[in-house]
Scaffold this motif. Sequence first.
Motif, mmCIF file in Angstrom:
data_model
loop_
_atom_site.group_PDB
_atom_site.id
_atom_site.type_symbol
_atom_site.label_atom_id
_atom_site.label_comp_id
_atom_site.label_asym_id
_atom_site.label_seq_id
_atom_site.Cartn_x
_atom_site.Cartn_y
_atom_site.Cartn_z
ATOM 1 N N SER A 43 38.721 5.132 -29.465
ATOM 2 C CA SER A 43 37.556 4.501 -30.079
ATOM 3 C C SER A 43 36.436 5.471 -30.439
ATOM 4 C CB SER A 43 37.012 3.418 -29.147
ATOM 5 O OG SER A 43 36.590 4.002 -27.930
ATOM 6 N N SER A 44 36.556 6.722 -30.064
ATOM 7 C CA SER A 44 35.508 7.677 -30.421
ATOM 8 C C SER A 44 35.738 8.313 -31.795
ATOM 9 C CB SER A 44 35.395 8.773 -29.353
ATOM 10 O OG SER A 44 36.582 9.525 -29.295
ATOM 11 N N THR A 45 36.847 7.954 -32.462
ATOM 12 C CA THR A 45 37.169 8.512 -33.773
ATOM 13 C C THR A 45 36.589 7.634 -34.875
ATOM 14 O OG1 THR A 45 39.233 9.383 -32.876
ATOM 15 C CG2 THR A 45 39.052 9.269 -35.271
ATOM 16 N N SER A 46 35.866 8.262 -35.791
ATOM 17 C CA SER A 46 35.274 7.540 -36.916
ATOM 18 C C SER A 46 36.104 7.774 -38.173
ATOM 19 C CB SER A 46 33.835 8.007 -37.148
ATOM 20 O OG SER A 46 33.237 7.291 -38.211
ATOM 21 N N PHE A 47 36.342 6.696 -38.899
ATOM 22 C CA PHE A 47 37.056 6.744 -40.163
ATOM 23 C C PHE A 47 36.089 6.388 -41.291
ATOM 24 C CE2 PHE A 47 40.345 6.005 -37.063
ATOM 25 C CZ PHE A 47 41.420 6.738 -37.530
ATOM 26 N N ARG A 83 33.883 3.373 -39.659
ATOM 27 C CA ARG A 83 34.308 2.468 -38.593
ATOM 28 C C ARG A 83 35.114 3.212 -37.546
ATOM 29 N NH1 ARG A 83 31.550 -2.305 -38.547
ATOM 30 N NH2 ARG A 83 31.503 -3.241 -40.611
ATOM 31 N N SER A 84 35.058 2.691 -36.318
ATOM 32 C CA SER A 84 35.760 3.286 -35.182
ATOM 33 C C SER A 84 36.556 2.206 -34.458
ATOM 34 C CB SER A 84 34.758 3.925 -34.216
ATOM 35 O OG SER A 84 34.020 4.932 -34.851
ATOM 36 N N PRO A 85 37.810 1.989 -34.845
ATOM 37 C CA PRO A 85 38.623 0.996 -34.141
ATOM 38 C C PRO A 85 38.806 1.386 -32.675
ATOM 39 C CG PRO A 85 39.746 1.816 -36.118
ATOM 40 C CD PRO A 85 38.540 2.660 -35.904
ATOM 41 N N ASP A 86 39.098 0.424 -31.830
ATOM 42 C CA ASP A 86 39.325 0.713 -30.413
ATOM 43 C C ASP A 86 40.542 1.617 -30.215
ATOM 44 O OD1 ASP A 86 37.099 -0.657 -29.457
ATOM 45 O OD2 ASP A 86 38.172 -2.561 -29.439
ATOM 46 N N ALA A 87 41.550 1.450 -31.049
ATOM 47 C CA ALA A 87 42.723 2.333 -31.062
ATOM 48 C C ALA A 87 43.249 2.315 -32.485
ATOM 49 C CB ALA A 87 43.788 1.852 -30.083
ATOM 50 N N SER A 88 43.833 3.440 -32.903
ATOM 51 C CA SER A 88 44.339 3.508 -34.275
ATOM 52 C C SER A 88 45.421 4.579 -34.375
ATOM 53 C CB SER A 88 43.203 3.793 -35.258
ATOM 54 O OG SER A 88 42.501 4.963 -34.886
#
Length: 191
Positions: A75-79, A87-92
């Motif tokens: 969740s710390s990754t921003s797209f 946005r930063s999904p909880d998992a991706s």
Amino acid sequence: MTALILNLSPTIELTDEQFFQLCQNNRDLRLERTAEGELIIMPPTGWGIGNRNSKLTQRLGNWTDADGTGLAFDSSTSFKLPNGANRSPDASWVSQERLEALNPDPDRFLPIAPDFAVELRSALDRSKTVQQKMQEYIENGVRLGWLIDRQNQKVQIYRPGKNVEVLQSPTSLSGEDVLPGFVLDLTQILS
């Protein structure tokens, strides 16, 4: 505590670089930006949802390591989505093929939508807000999305061009053709 939304427009129009620097200068905050330029400050989660999200990310990461066709993100990754939102999904997860074609700077936000995105709804998240976020993912290129709602014991599955599928109390989820062979056991996530 719910997310704080700041409407900066038209007073302040953050460039991508300014938003990136704002995030770097405030690393203790989870920041997102809508396509309309609103700044969303996400509160920290409670330990229960944090533990469940850790399990979700771990299981996706374990599958990713074994599969080798892409990379998993927490969740710390921003797209940076095509519509301009960050946005930063909880998992991706993103396929290795797409990453190699893009060759992005690993120290910057990923300038694409993930292939797969998961949101784990906390007790404080508004259902409609998280559903809109999932729809935004799909509209921007996500091929499979899961909204896991522990409070209501259901999962909503998002796919491009299809109606949202709602499962009541499922025990597992399939990664379908986006994550072939990935099956998420929901026992410790929905309980």
